[in-house]
Enzyme design. Structure first.
Site, short mmCIF file in Angstrom:
data_model
loop_
_atom_site.label_atom_id
_atom_site.label_comp_id
_atom_site.label_asym_id
_atom_site.label_seq_id
_atom_site.Cartn_x
_atom_site.Cartn_y
_atom_site.Cartn_z
N GLN B 199 0.76 -1.17 0.16
CA GLN B 199 -0.02 -0.03 0.09
C GLN B 199 0.90 1.11 -0.07
OE1 GLN B 199 -3.65 -0.41 0.31
NE2 GLN B 199 -2.93 -2.74 -0.40
N ALA B 240 -11.59 2.82 4.85
CA ALA B 240 -10.63 1.91 4.01
C ALA B 240 -9.78 2.71 2.98
CB ALA B 240 -11.39 0.68 3.57
N HIS B 241 -9.03 1.95 2.44
CA HIS B 241 -8.29 2.66 1.40
C HIS B 241 -8.95 2.96 0.05
CE1 HIS B 241 -7.05 -1.87 0.12
NE2 HIS B 241 -8.35 -1.71 0.03
N ASN B 242 -8.56 4.28 -0.17
CA ASN B 242 -8.82 4.71 -1.52
C ASN B 242 -10.63 5.38 -1.58
OD1 ASN B 242 -6.99 2.63 -2.54
ND2 ASN B 242 -7.19 4.32 -4.03
#
Lengths: 346, 346, 346
Positions: B199, B240-242
């Protein structure tokens, strides 16, 4: 630390059967114990294990009858369970018996530190803080201005106590818990933005409370968010501003209590429950896991379940029918079909 | 800190009724105030309390009419609520007015530290970090390599900002929040194990955002997880991511937003809501507490509820019938019985 | 760090098209890349972007056919996706390549520290702790008495590992996670208070596990709470005492597993799931987000959903009918009306 069977028997005022010299250094369940372990047998259901256990020493009830010889040394006591609990307590007290102030720590000169305390490395104690006698303040703990920590209280590593908060006596707070962060209050503005409503109250945690790891208790907007004596909070719980949680109430992990709600005494709340703001929950209520309580529960000592929460029995009945919903729909269709046929055949 | 009624009246440009010399040192609600408290009366609903309150000083609207004498000193102003808010703000600013760099801290020589900052003991500032003017970095805060913290921002104790993350101006982040931990991405392998997908993105938090205690915002796989200006996140939230969260959106405690989901502007999300990944939620949507949003909400300004989330009114209607499910089933049985009897009687 | 297209092509054993001297310093998606970025093209769906991307260098499959000239320098390799993954890994390893022991740290003289470790400022390593080779212990990490950290493991800032806990090799634990806090166990007393049941077990985390930010894993009452090898836990998860999670199981954010429950291998659990205590979940089970599992799942490789959790297909069918409940009730009323009319007309 190693102890002989003889030492333990003496401590518990029990009578020995087998070698008094065998040494133990660990506590374990009778069915999982290996050599060097001390175990206990109290529940008759587990009696079979007394013949197969590898525990070096087993504490048993004085009236236990044996069919055949056992390999372990036995210590016979009046109540094996309570004797073992006593040992657990003693064992833990020995393990966690830290005292003294390590280096480096930050203690503001205006802080008052009690006698016989432990303050671990990198702990931070700010202005006018009072730390009671026998407290254990583990490493990386932060205690803000004017906060008070009652005697015999343990703050495990990385607990945050914001300024002005009051923690009682014999309280245990686990790692990562945050006491006194700002309540979530914002006033919507005409341009669509929000203005922060300053949160100038505090949190009061009374005596004999335990607070789990990474649980958060917000300070009140004004006045106090209050956790009454004997309350037990599990991990990752959210307690919003101006909430009050009554005496001896127990809340399981990941539940959340919204702002200004008042939870009664002896309430039991399961995991992942949500409670909306500005309501109250009567004494002795039991709320099942994953429930969502969206209105005041006025009558105490009842069981609730579901989201929105309903009386437990009604909820269970609806739940059962829910699993039959496709069948219900089919039956309605059949009835319609039947009636339609009748109509047509008339 | 103690202030006289006279000092406060002068500050607020109000007119005094009663003793100008009475001192106050605390702020409290009118119904809870004790001697030494400053309070306010704005809502006519609370007018009765003006006669019984123990507050030493009460701020009231200039047009308030009294039926009988009151014990407190009154300060008459144009808008009692906004005057009191002003005092709250001032009070908090005074309480939280820390400056200077305490010892010990770790500040990498390559870091750039602005003017008039507070950096508390045991704070850790790594390579190439930029800390803006007037920032307050409390004890035990960690700021990783290349992170940037905009001016006038407060990081309360034990905030983690991982490397490369960008925090805007006037941001407030509460204790234990984690900004920039790895997104949860793993590629399944033929042998049943998972390979970590590195990541390498970051988190961007824009201006005027507030982030609650122990909330977590993961870094993007590539690119950025983005929290737009004016967003308010409560405690224990998972982002969470993005993910991207639009301007002035408000999310209550313990909600979770899954990867790559895009939340619009002015969205209001209740507590314990879950939103699946790779969807979008339109501007102005309102999501009730404990909902589960499992598909894109394309039309804005609507209210949603339930898991899976449905339009609020439809959900409420289904919810009401749900509580009557056992009765419904009984009615179907009766219909069947009736028809069966008819069939047999033919 | 800057690299030339030539350097990257050499590293990946690829062939260059375009300027070998163009420099890149960032990785980005092809559709988001700006000048100075390195990107990749693997999925044919994204082929259009090769003509419009601003990436300075793009890694492509060796057989990619172009219709017209592109501005970026291309590096042709056998498998563009896996070459790019390789670069990600390399990039991250370089970024996170910290070594050495910073000052100040607290390392008890009885601790054993491996070779080539990083121990960040304000880290705290207590008595008899063992830290394996190549470990990265970030700032503000706490490792309690007798804990063991296997080699090649990373503890990000502010991880707490309580005393006696065992962490395997190549484990990654994110900021704020707590390993080994007390299990939630209390014995109710006759006077309505609770006595703490001392929690003297530990937590064992096996090799290749990843644990998310602010996740909590409680120590066992006796024995061990066990996280088997290859398990991946997301953020803000609760794992209660004496739980065992089987090999290569994956759990998404904010889920909670209650005490003594045993989760099988290769289980996939969505976000915000709750699992009650003292049950087991068979290998290969898949539990949808927000489910509540309240009894043992004995048959493996099945999909479950809802609260209480039911087989996925049955749950989906009930869910669909749930949204039609008001209509169902109306149809029942119509049937009753119809029959009533018939009765009356007889």
């Amino acid at each position: 630390m190693q102890f002989s069977a003889h030492q333990i028997a003496t401590l518990l005022n029990g009578s020995l059967e087998g070698s008094p010299d065998v040494m133990v250094e660990q506590l374990a369940k009778i069915e999982e114990a290996s050599s060097g372990c001390l175990s206990f047998l109290s529940n008759p259901k587990y009696e079979q294990y007394i013949y197969s256990t590898k525990a070096s020493v087993v504490i048993v009830n004085e009236d236990l009858k044996l069919d055949r010889p056992v390999k372990s040394t036995l210590i016979r006591v009046k109540n094996a369970y309570s004797s073992f609990s006593q040992l657990l307590e003693l064992y833990n007290r020995m393990r966690l018996d830290k005292t003294g102030i390590e280096e480096p720590v930050y203690i503001h000169p205006s802080a008052t530190i009690g006698k016989n305390v432990y303050i671990g490395g990198f702990a931070y104690i700010d202005k006018n803080v009072v730390i009671g006698d026998n407290c254990k303040i583990y490493p990386h703990v932060y205690v803000g201005d004017n906060a008070k920590i009652g005697k015999d209280t343990t703050l495990f590593p990385r607990v945050t106590v914001y300024f002005d908060c009051i923690i009682g006596e014999r309280v245990i707070i686990h790692s990562g818990a945050v006491i006194g962060s700002d309540g979530f209050g914002f006033a919507p503005q005409d341009d669509g933005t929000y203005n922060k409503i300053n949160q100038i109250g505090n949190v009061v945690v009374e005596d004999d409370v335990e607070i789990g790891a990474n649980t958060v208790i917000d300070r009140a907007t004004m006045g106090s968010t209050i956790i009454r004596e004997g309350v037990k909070l599990d991990n990752l719980i959210q307690v919003a501003h101006n909430v009050e949680i009554g005496k001896n109430t127990v809340i399981a992990a990941q539940s959340g209590i919204s702002g200004s709600t008042k939870i009664g005494e002896h309430v039991v709340i399961g995991g992942q429950v949500g409670v909306v703001g500005h309501i109250s929950i009567a004494n002795g209520s039991q709320i099942q896991a994953q429930s969502g309580v969206n209105r005041t529960i006025a009558e105490g000592e009842k069981k609730w379940s579901g989201s929105p929460a309903a009386p437990y029995n009604a909820q269970m009945r609806s739940q059962v029918v829910y699993s039959r919903l496709p069948e219900l729909e089919r039956r309605i269709e059949e009835l319609e079909q039947l009636l339609l046929t009748k109509e047509l055949s008339k």
